[in-house]
Design a protein around this motif. Structure first.
Motif, short mmCIF file in Angstrom:
data_model
loop_
_atom_site.label_atom_id
_atom_site.label_comp_id
_atom_site.label_asym_id
_atom_site.label_seq_id
_atom_site.Cartn_x
_atom_site.Cartn_y
_atom_site.Cartn_z
N THR A 58 5.63 -9.03 12.26
CA THR A 58 5.54 -9.26 10.82
C THR A 58 6.85 -8.90 10.13
N LEU A 59 7.02 -9.43 8.95
CA LEU A 59 8.16 -9.10 8.10
C LEU A 59 7.61 -8.61 6.77
N THR A 60 7.99 -7.40 6.40
CA THR A 60 7.64 -6.85 5.10
C THR A 60 8.90 -6.84 4.26
N VAL A 61 8.81 -7.37 3.05
CA VAL A 61 9.94 -7.36 2.10
C VAL A 61 9.55 -6.41 0.98
N SER A 62 10.37 -5.38 0.76
CA SER A 62 10.03 -4.37 -0.23
C SER A 62 11.25 -4.06 -1.10
N VAL A 63 11.02 -4.00 -2.41
CA VAL A 63 12.10 -3.76 -3.38
C VAL A 63 12.12 -2.27 -3.74
N THR A 64 13.32 -1.69 -3.70
CA THR A 64 13.46 -0.25 -3.91
C THR A 64 12.99 0.22 -5.27
N GLY A 65 13.17 -0.56 -6.30
CA GLY A 65 12.78 -0.16 -7.65
C GLY A 65 11.64 -0.98 -8.21
N ASP A 66 10.72 -1.40 -7.35
CA ASP A 66 9.59 -2.20 -7.80
C ASP A 66 8.69 -1.33 -8.67
N PRO A 67 8.48 -1.70 -9.93
CA PRO A 67 7.69 -0.86 -10.83
C PRO A 67 6.18 -0.92 -10.56
N ILE A 68 5.72 -1.84 -9.71
CA ILE A 68 4.29 -1.99 -9.46
C ILE A 68 3.92 -1.58 -8.04
N THR A 69 4.69 -2.04 -7.06
CA THR A 69 4.41 -1.74 -5.66
C THR A 69 5.47 -0.78 -5.14
N PRO A 70 5.12 0.48 -4.91
CA PRO A 70 6.11 1.46 -4.49
C PRO A 70 6.82 1.05 -3.19
N TYR A 71 8.13 1.27 -3.16
CA TYR A 71 8.93 0.96 -1.98
C TYR A 71 8.40 1.68 -0.74
N GLU A 72 7.96 2.91 -0.91
CA GLU A 72 7.42 3.68 0.22
C GLU A 72 6.23 2.96 0.85
N GLY A 73 5.47 2.24 0.03
CA GLY A 73 4.35 1.47 0.56
C GLY A 73 4.82 0.36 1.49
N GLY A 74 5.94 -0.26 1.16
CA GLY A 74 6.51 -1.29 2.04
C GLY A 74 6.97 -0.70 3.37
N ILE A 75 7.59 0.45 3.30
CA ILE A 75 8.03 1.14 4.52
C ILE A 75 6.81 1.45 5.39
N ASN A 76 5.78 2.02 4.78
CA ASN A 76 4.58 2.39 5.52
C ASN A 76 3.86 1.17 6.10
N LEU A 77 3.82 0.07 5.35
CA LEU A 77 3.18 -1.14 5.84
C LEU A 77 3.91 -1.69 7.06
N ALA A 78 5.23 -1.77 6.98
CA ALA A 78 6.01 -2.27 8.12
C ALA A 78 5.78 -1.41 9.36
N LYS A 79 5.73 -0.09 9.18
CA LYS A 79 5.48 0.81 10.31
C LYS A 79 4.07 0.62 10.86
N ALA A 80 3.08 0.54 9.97
CA ALA A 80 1.69 0.40 10.41
C ALA A 80 1.47 -0.90 11.18
N LEU A 81 2.16 -1.96 10.77
CA LEU A 81 2.01 -3.25 11.44
C LEU A 81 2.93 -3.38 12.66
N GLY A 82 3.85 -2.43 12.82
CA GLY A 82 4.79 -2.51 13.93
C GLY A 82 5.78 -3.63 13.74
N GLY A 83 6.04 -4.00 12.49
CA GLY A 83 6.93 -5.12 12.18
C GLY A 83 8.26 -4.66 11.62
N SER A 84 8.97 -5.61 11.08
CA SER A 84 10.29 -5.33 10.52
C SER A 84 10.21 -5.19 9.00
N LEU A 85 11.24 -4.58 8.45
CA LEU A 85 11.32 -4.35 7.01
C LEU A 85 12.65 -4.88 6.49
N LEU A 86 12.58 -5.66 5.44
CA LEU A 86 13.77 -6.07 4.71
C LEU A 86 13.76 -5.28 3.41
N THR A 87 14.73 -4.40 3.26
CA THR A 87 14.85 -3.60 2.04
C THR A 87 15.68 -4.39 1.03
#
Length: 98
Positions: free
Chosen positions: A31-60
């Motif tokens: 999987t590929l998770t795309v997460s924005v560092t200053g997203d005012p709605i979806t915390p960036y940490e959530g993107g990091i955690n999702l990518a780890k939980a799915l065993g996928g990659s993260l695009l910061t």
């Protein structure tokens, strides 16, 4: 840095899947998770955690907006297109700027 808010924190219905939500997923393509560092709605940490939980990659994506797809950013568009067309994920630590 301004603290991001979780847009679902005041959702009126309790989750039914338990927590964490994405554990033990089997047979999932990379999987590929795309997460924005200053997203005012979806915390960036959530993107990091999702990518780890799915065993996928993260695009910061460095920026201050909700979402990075369809933002007209060549770096993000190229990374997402490579994933969607060829299941090719960006290298670990990949970053784009909005």
């Amino acid at each position: 840095m301004k603290q991001a808010r979780d847009g679902c924190e005041r959702w009126p219905v309790k989750p039914t899947l338990g927590y964490p939500y994405a554990t033990g997923v089997r047979g999932l393509a990379g999987t590929l998770t795309v997460s924005v560092t200053g997203d005012p709605i979806t915390p960036y940490e959530g993107g990091i955690n999702l990518a780890k939980a799915l065993g996928g990659s993260l695009l910061t994506v460095e920026g201050e907006r909700h979402g990075a797809l369809l933002a007209g950013n060549a770096c993000v568009n190229e990374a997402v297109a490579a994933y969607l067309i060829a299941l090719r994920s960006p290298k670990e630590g990949a970053r784009c700027k909005l």
